[in-house]
Structure formats: structure tokens, C-alpha cells
Design an enzyme around this catalytic site. Structure first.
Site, PDB file in Angstrom:
ATOM      1  N   HIS A 156     -16.557 -71.741 -41.590  1.00 14.43           N
ATOM      2  CA  HIS A 156     -15.348 -72.486 -41.182  1.00 14.43           C
ATOM      3  C   HIS A 156     -14.223 -71.546 -40.726  1.00 14.43           C
ATOM      4  CE1 HIS A 156     -17.161 -76.020 -43.224  1.00 14.43           C
ATOM      5  NE2 HIS A 156     -17.499 -75.135 -44.148  1.00 14.43           N
ATOM      6  N   SER A 277      -2.204 -53.711 -19.980  1.00 14.53           N
ATOM      7  CA  SER A 277      -1.150 -54.436 -19.301  1.00 14.53           C
ATOM      8  C   SER A 277      -0.033 -53.458 -18.984  1.00 14.53           C
ATOM      9  CB  SER A 277      -0.642 -55.553 -20.214  1.00 14.53           C
ATOM     10  OG  SER A 277       0.683 -55.889 -19.870  1.00 14.53           O
ATOM     11  N   LYS A 283      -0.946 -53.601 -25.475  1.00 10.79           N
ATOM     12  CA  LYS A 283      -2.155 -54.438 -25.351  1.00 10.79           C
ATOM     13  C   LYS A 283      -3.405 -53.688 -24.924  1.00 10.79           C
ATOM     14  CE  LYS A 283      -2.094 -58.540 -23.935  1.00 10.79           C
ATOM     15  NZ  LYS A 283      -1.896 -59.941 -23.655  1.00 10.79           N
ATOM     16  N   GLU A 290     -14.337 -61.748 -22.678  1.00 11.96           N
ATOM     17  CA  GLU A 290     -13.822 -63.037 -22.198  1.00 11.96           C
ATOM     18  C   GLU A 290     -14.611 -63.518 -20.989  1.00 11.96           C
ATOM     19  OE1 GLU A 290      -9.172 -63.121 -22.560  1.00 11.96           O
ATOM     20  OE2 GLU A 290      -9.817 -61.072 -22.222  1.00 11.96           O
TER      21      GLU A 290
END
Ligand code: ARG
Length: 343
Positions: A156, A277, A283, A290
Site C-alpha cells: 500500500h 534544470s 534537480k 519517466e
């Protein structure tokens, strides 16, 4: 240029029709299989005495020249000639004269395209199997290194029990072993030779399908000619394998995205496999993971598209079946790229 089927027509095809009908922009990928298949077919026709031996030799030499031209980038693919089969054959006849036209004896583009796709599938499946094994090895290497690395295991998405990173990686290893088993099944499904089915009902020429099958390394031949020209199960099986594999890769990708976030902070991505970035220098983005997650949806789409294309088709060949290619090729590229960046 004159069309292979132009005999009964007195008008040229409308330009839009040529463009809409054509598959050459994508099926030129099959050139190698198309030519190899034609060489085997011509050899068989000559051996069985269906065409003169001399014509067989001319055809085979001409096809080898065309293959060399394509590989050297010296071949112009013509949209008006619709597909790879007619492009190669028209060029052959242009080069060697009327002997070239004899190549089409006892054959239709319906069994020819099926042959090309089966051969192409077998080649790609072998390459994908190798990439899959390499990725499995990479998972084993990571697992071996982290036999004692502890991390939380989740249910979960709540912390459940302590596990090792090796335990987690080996779960993926087992998933990929099942993918490998499915891939072997795909290969078996593609290992049946359709040539000789002609357009639908075979041919009255005394051909030898087994000779061609042996020459092209097929384990067996289609027992039913109508099935041979309308079967696309092997493509559906490949897309189904690809979808399941991508689903596994996507789950791993999702975990990498989570783990590399500041919130989890379990892993840091290698600089060579992350992006940054300019405005937010803190970052390090998991673009690759992705994208794998994102591309998975596209592969599912190809499976659904092929199932939908096939579902309403009466036997045997219908032009709808030309739609089997783009999704199939794209799934191959996506699966290979995904396995290559992850291994
Ligand atoms: N380009 C066609 C395809 O990919 C080849 C078969 C065409 N056959 C026909 N009868 N029009 O399906």
C-alpha cells in the site's frame, strides 16, 4: 512506372490514392527479408523446373545487386510502386528484363508479405532475447552487490517489513524470466513458413514449399493456405509479450522515480542517465525512467490497435492488414531502446 497489377487498368491511379495506399515509407524496413525470401523462391522455381535455370540465375544475381544498392543508399523507393515487394520487383525487371517478371510465378504479395514479416519477426526476437538476457544479468549483478543492503519493503506504499535491495531486484529478475519464456513462445509462433499460399488457395505450379522453408530456416510450413495469408496471431503475440515486458519495466521505472526523489532518497541517479534544470540547479530528473513509463502506454496501444484491426476481418487477406506494420516496428524499437538504456 508500370504497376505489377496494371494489366487490366486503362487509367493511372490518382496521386492521393497512391499516397494513401502506399506502405513503402515503413515497409522498406523489410527489404532484407523481402530479397532473401525472393532469392529462395527463385532458386526453388528453377530447381523444380518451373522457370528456366538461366532465368533463375539472372533473377538471383539481380536481387543481390539490388540488395547491395539498397545497403549503399543507392536505391530510390517509389511511392507509386506502393510497397517493398513491388519496388524490388519493378527494379529487377528494369535491370534484367522479362526474366525478372518470372519471379512472381506461383506467388502473391499476400504470401510474400507474410513471409517477410515472419522472417523479420524471428530476427528481431533473437536480438531482443539477447538484450533481455543482458538486462537480467545486470539485475543479478546489482542483487549480488546488495545482498546485505537493507531497505523498507512496502505494501500500500506504506512501510511494511525490512527487506534487502537484492530481494527487491530479484523480484524483477523473476518477472523478466517469465518475459523470456513468453518471448520463446513468440519465436515459435513465427517459425512457420507461409510462402506457397499464393493469394489464398495455393498454386497449381509444382512448387516445393519445404525446400524454401529449409533454405530460410523455418521449422515448419502452414498447413492451411487461407490461414497462412490472414494470420496475424504472431504479431499479436509479440505485442502482447511487449506490453507485459513494458509493464514490468514501467513498474521498475516508477520505483526509480520514487527512490530518486528527495522524499525517499534511496538512490542517486548516475549523471550519465539523468537530466537537470537550468533554473533549479538542485534537480536531477529521472527522465529516462519517466519515458519508459510513458512509452509503455504507446506499446499497449499498438496491441489494442492490432486486435481491433483483426477482429472484423473476413478471411483471408484484406488491405487492413497492412496496418500490422507501424505499431509492430514501433514496439520493436521501443522495447529494444528500453532494454538497452536499462542494462
Ligand atoms: N503492402 C501490402 C501489405 O503490407 C502487401 C500485400 C498487398 N496485397 C494485396 N493484395 N494488395 O499488406
Amino acid at each position: 512506372m508500370a504497376k505489377l497489377w496494371g494489366g487490366r487498368f486503362s487509367k493511372n491511379t490518382n496521386e492521393l490514392v497512391d499516397a494513401f495506399n502506399a506502405s513503402i515509407d515503413f515497409d522498406k524496413r523489410l527489404y532484407h527479408e523481402d530479397i532473401r525470401g525472393s532469392i529462395a523462391h527463385a532458386g526453388m522455381l528453377a530447381k523444380c523446373g518451373i522457370i528456366p535455370a538461366e532465368d533463375g540465375e539472372k533473377i538471383i544475381a539481380g536481387l543481390k545487386d539490388i540488395l547491395a544498392d539498397i545497403e549503399a543508399g543507392n536505391f530510390h523507393f517509389d511511392v507509386a510502386l506502393e510497397d517493398i515487394h513491388m519496388n524490388v520487383e519493378a527494379r529487377l525487371t528494369e535491370r534484367i528484363g522479362s526474366a525478372g517478371a518470372r519471379l512472381h510465378t506461383a506467388r502473391s504479395r499476400n504470401d510474400q508479405v507474410a513471409l517477410d514479416m515472419h522472417m523479420y519477426m524471428k530476427r528481431e526476437v533473437a536480438e531482443i532475447a539477447e538484450l533481455l538476457l543482458k538486462f537480467e544479468e545486470a539485475l543479478l549483478t546489482v542483487a549480488k552487490k546488495h545482498e546485505k543492503t537493507l531497505m523498507p519493503g512496502y505494501t500500500h506504499l506504506q512501510r511494511a517489513q525490512p527487506i534487502t535491495f537484492a530481494h527487491h531486484m530479484l523480484a524483477y529478475f523473476n518477472m523478466l524470466q517469465r518475459d523470456f519464456r513468453r518471448l520463446l513462445g513468440v519465436w515459435e509462433g513465427a517459425d512457420m513458413m507461409p510462402l506457397g499460399a499464393g493469394a489464398i488457395a495455393g498454386t497449381t505450379f509444382p512448387i516445393d514449399r519445404f525446400m524454401v522453408a529449409e533454405e530460410l530456416n523455418f521449422g515448419t510450413v502452414y498447413p492451411n493456405s487461407m490461414d497462412a495469408v490472414s494470420d496475424r496471431d504472431y504479431i499479436i503475440e509479440f505485442l502482447s509479450f511487449s506490453s507485459t515486458l513494458m509493464m514490468h519495466m514501467s513498474r521498475l521505472s516508477e520505483e526509480i522515480c520514487l527512490w530518486s526523489s528527495t522524499e525517499f532518497g534511496f538512490v542517486e541517479l548516475d549523471d550519465a542517465f539523468a537530466t537537470g534544470s537550468s533554473m533549479m540547479p538542485q534537480k536531477k530528473n529521472p527522465d529516462i525512467s519517466e519515458l519508459v513509463r510513458g512509452k509503455t502506454g504507446r506499446v499497449y496501444g499498438h496491441l489494442m490497435a492490432m486486435l481491433t484491426t483483426a477482429k472484423g476481418l473476413p478471411l483471408t487477406y484484406n488491405k487492413d492488414l497492412q496496418e500490422d506494420k507501424e505499431g509492430f516496428f514501433d514496439a520493436i524499437d521501443t522495447v529494444k531502446f528500453t532494454l538497452a538504456v536499462y542494462r
